[in-house]
Design a protein around this motif. Structure first.
Motif, short mmCIF file in Angstrom:
data_model
loop_
_atom_site.label_atom_id
_atom_site.label_comp_id
_atom_site.label_asym_id
_atom_site.label_seq_id
_atom_site.Cartn_x
_atom_site.Cartn_y
_atom_site.Cartn_z
N MET A 1 0.85 -1.17 0.00
CA MET A 1 0.00 0.00 0.00
C MET A 1 0.89 1.23 0.00
SD MET A 1 -3.44 0.89 2.20
CE MET A 1 -3.27 -0.47 3.25
N SER A 2 0.44 2.27 -0.68
CA SER A 2 1.22 3.51 -0.76
C SER A 2 1.16 4.23 0.57
CB SER A 2 0.64 4.39 -1.87
OG SER A 2 -0.61 4.92 -1.48
N GLY A 3 1.95 5.30 0.70
CA GLY A 3 1.97 6.08 1.92
C GLY A 3 0.70 6.90 2.13
N LYS A 4 -0.06 7.13 1.07
CA LYS A 4 -1.30 7.89 1.17
C LYS A 4 -2.42 7.00 1.68
CE LYS A 4 -1.00 9.75 -3.28
NZ LYS A 4 -1.65 10.41 -4.39
N MET A 5 -3.39 7.61 2.34
CA MET A 5 -4.59 6.86 2.72
C MET A 5 -5.36 6.50 1.45
SD MET A 5 -6.10 8.65 6.14
CE MET A 5 -7.30 7.36 6.36
N THR A 6 -5.94 5.32 1.47
CA THR A 6 -6.75 4.84 0.36
C THR A 6 -8.15 4.55 0.86
OG1 THR A 6 -4.83 3.87 -0.73
CG2 THR A 6 -7.00 3.02 -1.38
N PHE A 7 -9.14 5.03 0.14
CA PHE A 7 -10.53 4.80 0.50
C PHE A 7 -11.20 3.89 -0.51
CE2 PHE A 7 -9.51 8.85 2.50
CZ PHE A 7 -9.97 8.62 3.79
N ALA A 8 -12.01 2.97 -0.01
CA ALA A 8 -12.89 2.18 -0.87
C ALA A 8 -14.15 3.02 -1.05
CB ALA A 8 -13.22 0.84 -0.20
N LEU A 9 -14.51 3.29 -2.28
CA LEU A 9 -15.67 4.12 -2.56
C LEU A 9 -16.88 3.25 -2.88
CD1 LEU A 9 -14.05 6.87 -4.83
CD2 LEU A 9 -14.24 6.80 -2.33
N CYS A 10 -18.03 3.67 -2.40
CA CYS A 10 -19.27 2.97 -2.70
C CYS A 10 -20.31 4.02 -3.08
CB CYS A 10 -19.76 2.18 -1.49
SG CYS A 10 -21.23 1.19 -1.85
N PHE A 11 -21.04 3.74 -4.11
CA PHE A 11 -22.03 4.68 -4.64
C PHE A 11 -23.40 4.02 -4.54
CE2 PHE A 11 -17.94 5.08 -6.53
CZ PHE A 11 -17.65 6.41 -6.31
N CYS A 12 -24.31 4.65 -3.84
CA CYS A 12 -25.62 4.06 -3.61
C CYS A 12 -26.66 4.73 -4.48
CB CYS A 12 -25.97 4.15 -2.14
SG CYS A 12 -24.83 3.22 -1.10
N GLY A 19 -30.03 6.99 -13.85
CA GLY A 19 -28.70 6.43 -13.68
C GLY A 19 -27.58 7.42 -13.92
N GLU A 20 -27.83 8.43 -14.74
CA GLU A 20 -26.81 9.43 -15.03
C GLU A 20 -26.35 10.13 -13.75
OE1 GLU A 20 -29.95 9.63 -16.63
OE2 GLU A 20 -29.21 8.34 -18.23
N LEU A 21 -27.24 10.23 -12.78
CA LEU A 21 -26.87 10.89 -11.53
C LEU A 21 -25.81 10.09 -10.77
CD1 LEU A 21 -30.39 12.07 -10.33
CD2 LEU A 21 -28.59 13.44 -11.39
N ILE A 22 -25.90 8.77 -10.81
CA ILE A 22 -24.90 7.94 -10.14
C ILE A 22 -23.58 8.02 -10.89
CG2 ILE A 22 -24.24 5.54 -9.63
CD1 ILE A 22 -26.09 6.78 -7.60
N TYR A 23 -23.63 7.98 -12.21
CA TYR A 23 -22.39 8.09 -12.98
C TYR A 23 -21.70 9.42 -12.66
CZ TYR A 23 -24.04 4.10 -15.72
OH TYR A 23 -24.49 2.88 -16.11
N GLY A 24 -22.47 10.49 -12.58
CA GLY A 24 -21.91 11.79 -12.23
C GLY A 24 -21.35 11.81 -10.82
N ALA A 25 -22.06 11.17 -9.89
CA ALA A 25 -21.59 11.10 -8.50
C ALA A 25 -20.27 10.34 -8.42
CB ALA A 25 -22.64 10.44 -7.61
N ARG A 26 -20.15 9.28 -9.20
CA ARG A 26 -18.88 8.52 -9.22
C ARG A 26 -17.73 9.43 -9.64
NH1 ARG A 26 -19.29 2.71 -9.19
NH2 ARG A 26 -17.21 2.65 -10.09
#
Length: 101
Positions: A1-12, A19-26
């Motif tokens: 793992m790199s020195g930076k914090m890494t986040f797992a992203l989840c989009f609900c 669906g375009e709203l979720i793509y934009g949120a991503r």
């Protein structure tokens, strides 16, 4: 793992929302996280409808994905931009260590 914090992203998501709203949120969340100087990992958008977690089944899929990537992230960020269905989100994190609901 790199020195930076890494986040797992989840989009609900919620099924009746475009669906375009979720793509934009991503896109927006990835930009916000990387602009803040962090790394991220995210489940492939093609694995669920619009790339978001909505149903309990999709939540289980995300939970399994988190397990496969254990040790690769420091925390999880949930993006729920459009009145997301909390059932999928709860299922997604129910087995994650240290989470409280």
């Amino acid at each position: 793992m790199s020195g930076k914090m890494t986040f797992a992203l989840c989009f609900c998501n919620r099924g009746f929302m475009p669906g375009e709203l979720i793509y934009g949120a991503r896109e927006d969340m990835v930009k916000a996280v990387t602009d803040a100087g962090y790394d991220y990992i995210a489940m492939d958008a093609a694995l669920t409808r619009y790339g978001g977690v909505e149903t309990r089944e999709e939540g289980r899929l995300y939970a399994d994905w988190l397990k496969k990537h254990a040790g690769e992230y420091d925390g999880v960020i949930f993006s729920m931009p459009i009145f997301a269905d909390e059932n999928g989100a709860i299922t997604a994190l129910q087995d994650a260590g240290g989470c409280r609901f």
